[in-house]
Every structure is written in structure tokens, then in C-alpha cells.
Motif scaffolding. Sequence first.
Motif, PDB file in Angstrom:
ATOM      1  N   ARG A  97       0.835  -1.208   0.000  1.00  0.00           N
ATOM      2  CA  ARG A  97       0.000   0.000   0.000  1.00  0.00           C
ATOM      3  C   ARG A  97       0.867   1.255   0.000  1.00  0.00           C
ATOM      4  NH1 ARG A  97      -2.832   3.301  -2.078  1.00  0.00           N
ATOM      5  NH2 ARG A  97      -4.076   4.713  -0.802  1.00  0.00           N
ATOM      6  N   GLU A 142       2.094   1.654  -3.538  1.00  0.00           N
ATOM      7  CA  GLU A 142       1.014   2.122  -4.407  1.00  0.00           C
ATOM      8  C   GLU A 142       0.778   3.619  -4.230  1.00  0.00           C
ATOM      9  OE1 GLU A 142      -2.394  -0.194  -3.333  1.00  0.00           O
ATOM     10  OE2 GLU A 142      -1.605  -2.022  -4.254  1.00  0.00           O
ATOM     11  N   LYS A 156      -0.654  -4.149 -12.511  1.00  0.00           N
ATOM     12  CA  LYS A 156      -0.665  -2.850 -11.864  1.00  0.00           C
ATOM     13  C   LYS A 156      -1.097  -1.706 -12.771  1.00  0.00           C
ATOM     14  CE  LYS A 156       1.421  -3.265  -7.771  1.00  0.00           C
ATOM     15  NZ  LYS A 156       0.884  -2.738  -6.593  1.00  0.00           N
TER      16      LYS A 156
END
Length: 161
Positions: free
Chosen positions: A81, A84, A156
Motif C-alpha cells: 500500500r 502504491e 498494476k
Amino acid sequence: MNEDKFIKILATEFFTGEPDKAHQYDASKGTAHPNIIIWNGEQIGCMAAEWPTDCVPGFVQLAYLYIYKSGQGLGSVILRRLCELADELQLEITLDAVPQKPSESSIPQEKLINWYQRHGFVLSEIKGSPCMTRKPLVPLSHPLAHHASPLCEAEKGFSEC
């Protein structure tokens, strides 16, 4: 500034607002306690990320990450996370790959470095340095995304710059 935004989003998504008094680290402004991480309503660890404002913009430092119960994949969930979010905000993440609480149960440094490398971090070229960096990935729609791997495209939608 994206660095401030990164820190604020982390606080909203993960932190209880309470420091973990059992852990401490050397912060840019002296010794500090990391924030307790909440995941699915449970305290799973502690973390600190900072942006030393007297430094060059475009990066954040993961100053501390400790998961209370290792081996369950929770550290990978949190780190994914963070990556990201850094990609979304086009920020580089730096860290020192050093076990947080040296003891018999600590993750050996070599294993810790390998774990960070699996998440895209690169070890410093300075021999013996535990410093690692992860550059942000660029969205495939961005003009700089000139050669994406099929895995990145499929999973992704991002490419390494």
C-alpha cells in the motif's frame, strides 16, 4: 506538496493517532515513537514515515516499520500500500534496511533486504550501507512509460520509469 499528502493519507488509512511507546527510532527531529498501525480493526504493528522538510522534494523516508506478528504477510500488505501510494503521488521511498529490535527473534538483515527488494527497493551501491530506495512507477498512460513489463501491465497498470 505530495510528501505532505502521502503522510496525511497514511495517518488516515493506518494510524490510531497513538504512538507505540514500546518502540522508538531516531527521527529527523530527535528520538520519536512510531504510530500504531490498525488493519482490519486490529493493532498489527507500528510505522513512521517522514519528509524532512529541509531536504529535496520528491521523496519520503520510511523511518520505521515493525509488525508485531511476523510471517503472516501483514508487512507485505502494508508495504504494498505504501508503494502504491508513492506511485500515485510520484514519490521515491527511502529507508535503512536494519532490523528494528535486534534479538534472537529478529529478522536477519539479509532476509530483510531481500524482502524489500521483492517490493522494488534497490540497495545502495555504497558497500555495507543498509540504505535502500524505491523509485515511483509511472502509469502506462504517462508519456514516460516507454517500456513496461507484461507483468506490470497486467497486474498494476504501471511501468518502471
